[in-house]
Design an enzyme around this catalytic site. Structure first.
Site, PDB file in Angstrom:
ATOM      1  N   HIS A 108       0.827  -1.206   0.000  1.00 43.90           N
ATOM      2  CA  HIS A 108       0.000   0.000   0.000  1.00 43.90           C
ATOM      3  C   HIS A 108       0.865   1.262   0.000  1.00 43.90           C
ATOM      4  CE1 HIS A 108       0.997   0.952   4.175  1.00 43.90           C
ATOM      5  NE2 HIS A 108       0.855  -0.345   4.426  1.00 43.90           N
ATOM      6  N   GLU A 211      -2.400  -6.897   7.565  1.00 45.96           N
ATOM      7  CA  GLU A 211      -1.130  -6.700   8.265  1.00 45.96           C
ATOM      8  C   GLU A 211      -1.130  -7.437   9.606  1.00 45.96           C
ATOM      9  OE1 GLU A 211       1.825  -6.535   8.198  1.00 45.96           O
ATOM     10  OE2 GLU A 211       2.421  -4.486   7.733  1.00 45.96           O
TER      11      GLU A 211
END
Length: 335
Positions: A108, A211
């Protein structure tokens, strides 16, 4: 609360298929390995800290393959077409339980949590600030992209657009983490590309692609309703809960547990998806675990960066599990 993480992972794990054999079940065992020598990032001499994936066209090594002779003369001039032909040839001649796939792993773009950690320092961030939703100036709970993060995603978009002119094989499927910074990165990277109707950008949101779990509020996802309303064209995988059932405010996931989770993710994907070229939009830690699972050298990505990997997937089966035999053993153990 830790039990919620275990329960959630257990429920997700049960979605993996079992092959029936009479009254017993055969559990598929999938192993992964990197096939090196196709991308610059495979080379231990390449420094991840200075490597520029955009300038290097994702890092594909321009080289001859033993399959080039079966390509048309014009197609031989295009490195990506030669590479795609090589990969499809590998699959054509592979054993029935072996396949090859190319993963485009994209991190990202910069999120507000990245800015906060850089401002406060990693120790203060880990010890205190990461446990809060924000500092009164910025908010980093399920961190969104900064303007810089959006720009980084657009660099990835422009890199894809440039390589499309060079006949890069487009992803046949897109997967993304459910955290907003990944959902947005995928949108800014792919939604404006001129993709063929046969390969549309319709990403699937995968819970396990997120994550490191726990403690840090930036890694706590938003509700399913939020994702559906903010990204209405995205598909959400079956079993995706309304609330985040994996995030624990007291327990931070270990690296080894994260590796195991990302292994489950890959097992789930390759048990259900026959695609050869795939895009996964994820996080620094998640990508680190994927690279570890597939036996790739460690290669840290800057925010917004992309690394492609060619992997070999081999499926085998463990010995049949006989529920009655297992029950007998347990009963005997009580005597």
């Amino acid at each position: 609360m830790a039990g919620r993480i275990l329960l959630g992972l257990t429920l997700l794990a049960t979605s993996l298929p079992l092959l029936a054999m009479g009254d017993a079940a055969v559990v598929p065992c999938i192993s992964y390995s990197t096939v090196p020598g196709y991308f610059l990032q495979d080379d231990p001499a390449v420094d991840p800290k200075t490597f520029d994936y955009a300038k290097e066209g994702f890092g594909l090594i321009d080289q001859a393959y033993d399959t080039d002779e079966t390509l048309d003369a014009e197609l031989k001039k295009l490195p990506w077409r030669r590479f795609e032909h090589k990969v499809r040839s590998l699959n054509k001649h592979a054993a029935s339980n072996v396949r090859f796939a190319v993963l485009f792993l994209g991190r990202h773009g910069q999120g507000f949590h990245n800015v906060a950690e850089a401002y406060y320092g990693t120790k203060a961030w880990d010890d205190y600030w990461s446990k809060l939703d924000g500092d009164g100036t910025i908010t980093w709970s399920d961190a969104h992209l900064t303007e810089e993060g959006i720009s980084q995603a657009k660099v990835a978009r422009d890199t894809w657009a440039g390589q499309m002119k060079n006949s890069i094989p487009l992803p046949e499927v897109y997967y993304t983490s459910p955290l907003d910074r990944c959902l947005a990165t995928a949108k800014f990277t792919f939604s404006k590309l001129e993709l063929p109707p046969s390969k549309p950008f319709i990403p699937t949101v995968k819970e396990l692609l997120r994550e490191t779990l726990g403690v840090h509020t930036c890694d706590r996802r938003s509700s399913r309703n939020y994702i559906e309303s903010t990204y209405p064209t995205y598909k959400i995988e079956p079993g995706f809960t309304q609330k985040d059932m994996l995030w624990d405010p007291e327990v931070r996931e270990s690296d080894s547990d994260r590796d195991a989770r990302l292994k489950k993710l890959l097992d789930d994907i390759f048990s259900h998806d026959k695609s050869t070229f795939m895009s996964l939009t994820a996080h620094g830690g998640a990508i680190r675990s994927i690279l570890n699972v597939i036996g790739h050298r460690e290669f840290g990505l800057q925010t917004g960066a992309v690394i492609p990997v060619l992997i070999r997937i081999e499926t085998s089966t463990d010995a049949p599990e006989d529920p009655e035999e297992d029950l007998t053993i347990k009963i005997q153990g009580l005597n």
